[in-house]
Design a protein around this motif. Structure first.
Motif, PDB file in Angstrom:
ATOM      1  N   GLU A  15       1.088  -1.248   0.026  1.00  0.00           N
ATOM      2  CA  GLU A  15      -0.474   0.014   0.112  1.00  0.00           C
ATOM      3  C   GLU A  15       0.747   1.020  -0.386  1.00  0.00           C
ATOM      4  N   LYS A  16       2.482   0.968   0.547  1.00  0.00           N
ATOM      5  CA  LYS A  16       2.971   2.479   0.981  1.00  0.00           C
ATOM      6  C   LYS A  16       3.551   2.081  -0.681  1.00  0.00           C
ATOM      7  N   ALA A  17       3.519   1.872  -1.174  1.00  0.00           N
ATOM      8  CA  ALA A  17       4.520   2.078  -2.205  1.00  0.00           C
ATOM      9  C   ALA A  17       3.131   2.239  -3.577  1.00  0.00           C
ATOM     10  N   GLY A  18       1.644   1.892  -3.455  1.00  0.00           N
ATOM     11  CA  GLY A  18       1.116   2.827  -4.355  1.00  0.00           C
ATOM     12  C   GLY A  18       0.610   1.300  -4.863  1.00  0.00           C
ATOM     13  N   LEU A  19       0.792  -0.339  -4.586  1.00  0.00           N
ATOM     14  CA  LEU A  19      -0.225  -1.099  -5.247  1.00  0.00           C
ATOM     15  C   LEU A  19      -1.286  -1.095  -4.377  1.00  0.00           C
ATOM     16  N   PRO A  20      -1.852  -1.859  -5.400  1.00  0.00           N
ATOM     17  CA  PRO A  20      -3.047  -1.985  -4.923  1.00  0.00           C
ATOM     18  C   PRO A  20      -3.393  -3.550  -4.140  1.00  0.00           C
ATOM     19  N   ILE A  21      -3.793  -3.259  -3.488  1.00  0.00           N
ATOM     20  CA  ILE A  21      -3.880  -4.446  -1.789  1.00  0.00           C
ATOM     21  C   ILE A  21      -5.404  -5.411  -1.413  1.00  0.00           C
ATOM     22  N   VAL A  22      -5.227  -6.694  -1.480  1.00  0.00           N
ATOM     23  CA  VAL A  22      -6.808  -7.651  -0.922  1.00  0.00           C
ATOM     24  C   VAL A  22      -6.094  -8.364  -0.168  1.00  0.00           C
ATOM     25  N   THR A  23      -7.105  -8.257   0.708  1.00  0.00           N
ATOM     26  CA  THR A  23      -6.878  -9.014   2.406  1.00  0.00           C
ATOM     27  C   THR A  23      -8.032 -10.309   1.810  1.00  0.00           C
ATOM     28  N   GLU A  24      -6.647 -11.402   2.530  1.00  0.00           N
ATOM     29  CA  GLU A  24      -7.761 -12.540   2.012  1.00  0.00           C
ATOM     30  C   GLU A  24      -7.383 -13.332   3.850  1.00  0.00           C
ATOM     31  N   ALA A  25      -8.861 -14.163   3.492  1.00  0.00           N
ATOM     32  CA  ALA A  25      -9.231 -15.260   4.561  1.00  0.00           C
ATOM     33  C   ALA A  25      -8.719 -17.238   4.418  1.00  0.00           C
ATOM     34  N   PHE A  26      -8.497 -17.810   5.269  1.00  0.00           N
ATOM     35  CA  PHE A  26      -8.583 -18.880   4.909  1.00  0.00           C
ATOM     36  C   PHE A  26      -9.483 -20.219   5.845  1.00  0.00           C
ATOM     37  N   ALA A  27     -10.061 -20.334   4.842  1.00  0.00           N
ATOM     38  CA  ALA A  27     -11.336 -21.443   5.028  1.00  0.00           C
ATOM     39  C   ALA A  27     -10.975 -22.423   6.034  1.00  0.00           C
ATOM     40  N   ASP A  28      -9.885 -23.589   5.288  1.00  0.00           N
ATOM     41  CA  ASP A  28      -9.414 -24.054   6.253  1.00  0.00           C
ATOM     42  C   ASP A  28      -8.474 -23.992   6.911  1.00  0.00           C
ATOM     43  N   ARG A  29      -7.619 -23.391   7.627  1.00  0.00           N
ATOM     44  CA  ARG A  29      -6.392 -22.875   8.122  1.00  0.00           C
ATOM     45  C   ARG A  29      -6.737 -22.389   9.329  1.00  0.00           C
ATOM     46  N   ALA A  30      -6.295 -22.760  10.708  1.00  0.00           N
ATOM     47  CA  ALA A  30      -6.439 -22.463  11.847  1.00  0.00           C
ATOM     48  C   ALA A  30      -5.637 -20.806  12.459  1.00  0.00           C
ATOM     49  N   TYR A  31      -6.505 -20.396  13.136  1.00  0.00           N
ATOM     50  CA  TYR A  31      -6.400 -18.866  13.050  1.00  0.00           C
ATOM     51  C   TYR A  31      -5.454 -18.873  14.703  1.00  0.00           C
ATOM     52  N   THR A  32      -4.307 -18.287  14.830  1.00  0.00           N
ATOM     53  CA  THR A  32      -4.014 -18.031  16.249  1.00  0.00           C
ATOM     54  C   THR A  32      -4.744 -16.733  16.575  1.00  0.00           C
ATOM     55  N   ASP A  33      -5.201 -16.430  18.412  1.00  0.00           N
ATOM     56  CA  ASP A  33      -5.753 -15.414  18.234  1.00  0.00           C
ATOM     57  C   ASP A  33      -5.544 -14.297  18.215  1.00  0.00           C
ATOM     58  N   GLU A  34      -3.864 -14.027  17.691  1.00  0.00           N
ATOM     59  CA  GLU A  34      -3.935 -12.577  17.062  1.00  0.00           C
ATOM     60  C   GLU A  34      -3.881 -13.086  15.569  1.00  0.00           C
ATOM     61  N   GLY A  35      -4.888 -13.255  14.701  1.00  0.00           N
ATOM     62  CA  GLY A  35      -5.261 -13.373  13.722  1.00  0.00           C
ATOM     63  C   GLY A  35      -4.010 -13.835  12.556  1.00  0.00           C
ATOM     64  N   THR A  36      -2.785 -14.415  13.300  1.00  0.00           N
ATOM     65  CA  THR A  36      -2.385 -14.938  12.306  1.00  0.00           C
ATOM     66  C   THR A  36      -2.738 -16.603  11.623  1.00  0.00           C
ATOM     67  N   LEU A  37      -1.825 -16.853  11.155  1.00  0.00           N
ATOM     68  CA  LEU A  37      -1.907 -18.558  10.779  1.00  0.00           C
ATOM     69  C   LEU A  37      -1.217 -19.182  11.813  1.00  0.00           C
ATOM     70  N   VAL A  38      -1.827 -20.258  12.112  1.00  0.00           N
ATOM     71  CA  VAL A  38      -1.618 -21.541  13.269  1.00  0.00           C
ATOM     72  C   VAL A  38      -0.302 -22.589  12.646  1.00  0.00           C
ATOM     73  N   PRO A  39       1.027 -22.889  12.494  1.00  0.00           N
ATOM     74  CA  PRO A  39       1.567 -23.118  11.315  1.00  0.00           C
ATOM     75  C   PRO A  39       1.841 -24.338  11.143  1.00  0.00           C
ATOM     76  N   ARG A  40       1.638 -25.025  10.352  1.00  0.00           N
ATOM     77  CA  ARG A  40       1.569 -26.009   9.988  1.00  0.00           C
ATOM     78  C   ARG A  40       2.401 -27.120  10.905  1.00  0.00           C
ATOM     79  N   GLY A  41       1.972 -28.700  10.707  1.00  0.00           N
ATOM     80  CA  GLY A  41       2.536 -29.312  12.218  1.00  0.00           C
ATOM     81  C   GLY A  41       2.019 -29.514  13.285  1.00  0.00           C
ATOM     82  N   THR A  42       1.249 -28.215  13.798  1.00  0.00           N
ATOM     83  CA  THR A  42       0.500 -27.611  14.731  1.00  0.00           C
ATOM     84  C   THR A  42      -0.573 -28.493  14.762  1.00  0.00           C
ATOM     85  N   ASP A  43      -1.556 -29.069  15.471  1.00  0.00           N
ATOM     86  CA  ASP A  43      -2.261 -30.047  15.838  1.00  0.00           C
ATOM     87  C   ASP A  43      -3.997 -28.700  15.211  1.00  0.00           C
TER      88      ASP A  43
END
Length: 254
Positions: free
Chosen positions: A157-185
């Motif tokens: 965004e700072k560089a002037g590129l259009p940005i598109v936000t993405e979500a994952f229905a089949d991946r677990a999220y941490t409480d902080e909103g990032t993806l739970v690392p693969r390999g974690t139950d």
């Protein structure tokens, strides 16, 4: 924020030579955007050409899924690549895919990092800036697809590129909103009903339940469905049908 419409994207072209991982033909009948492997984590010239041709025939947008140079590790191994080298390799991958996209009568419509690079640029500002530099080198107008709040989208965004936000229905999220690392139950969600309902929650209410049981905001314009999960095609069809039944339009963002 909720969306009257949402894009469905999937990782495609993730084969190499005679080996194929994803059912590209069938997934292209469901998704609206195709993240095409560009040869660094998977994919080869013939596969890239084939997927671009099929995507163009179906009106599916073609995205460059750029990665660290890691065929053996499928782009999921952490790497330390100098910024200038990474920028050049990102531009290289976009350029290679653009040849086949143009030949198919379309063009590369957006860029999305893959695997370890995707996760790295959530927090690493230097690597995020290098990815953005590579996108700018290839095409200064290309949208960048990534995780909300990531350093990547901030740099784009700072560089002037259009940005598109993405979500994952089949991946677990941490409480902080990032993806739970693969390999974690529980990091990858394979239960169909759960994936379908999470998709609807993201599209209509911009919310998802985290791995820790909290409701967290996930504001996404595009929803990713992994093509290498068990029953990926059937699951993608269920997700799309449920969204449309609920009045959510499924359409490309680009």
């Amino acid at each position: 924020m909720t969306w009257a419409s949402i894009d469905l994207n999937a990782d495609l072209g993730e084969g190499f030579g005679r080996w194929r991982l994803t059912d590209d033909e069938e997934l292209l009948s469901v998704v609206t955007s195709a993240n095409v492997a560009c040869g660094f984590h998977a994919g080869d010239a013939a596969t890239m050409r084939r997927v671009c041709e099929r995507a163009a025939e179906r009106g599916v947008r073609i995205g460059a899924q750029v990665s660290y140079r890691d065929l053996a590790g499928f782009g999921r191994r952490a790497m330390d690549v100098p910024s200038a080298e990474l920028a050049a390799e990102v531009a290289y991958q976009i350029g290679a895919l653009e040849v086949f996209a143009r030949a198919a009568g379309a063009g590369v419509a957006y860029v999305k990092p893959h695997g370890a690079l995707y996760n790295r640029v959530v927090h690493d500002g230097e690597q995020a800036a290098a990815v953005v530099d590579g996108v700018l080198l290839a095409d200064a107008g290309l949208p960048v697809l990534g995780l909300p709040g990531s350093r990547l989208l901030e740099a784009a965004e700072k560089a002037g590129l259009p940005i598109v936000t993405e979500a994952f229905a089949d991946r677990a999220y941490t409480d902080e909103g990032t993806l739970v690392p693969r390999g974690t139950d529980g990091a990858v969600i394979t239960e169909a009903d759960a994936v379908v309902e999470r998709s609807l929650g993201i599209a209509r209410f911009a919310a998802v339940t985290s791995h820790g049981g909290r409701s967290i905001d996930v504001r996404a314009r595009s929803l990713c469905l992994h093509g290498d999960t068990p029953g990926a095609v059937g699951l993608a069809r269920q997700v799309r049908a449920r969204l449309e039944t609920a009045g959510v339009r499924v359409e490309a963002f680009a």
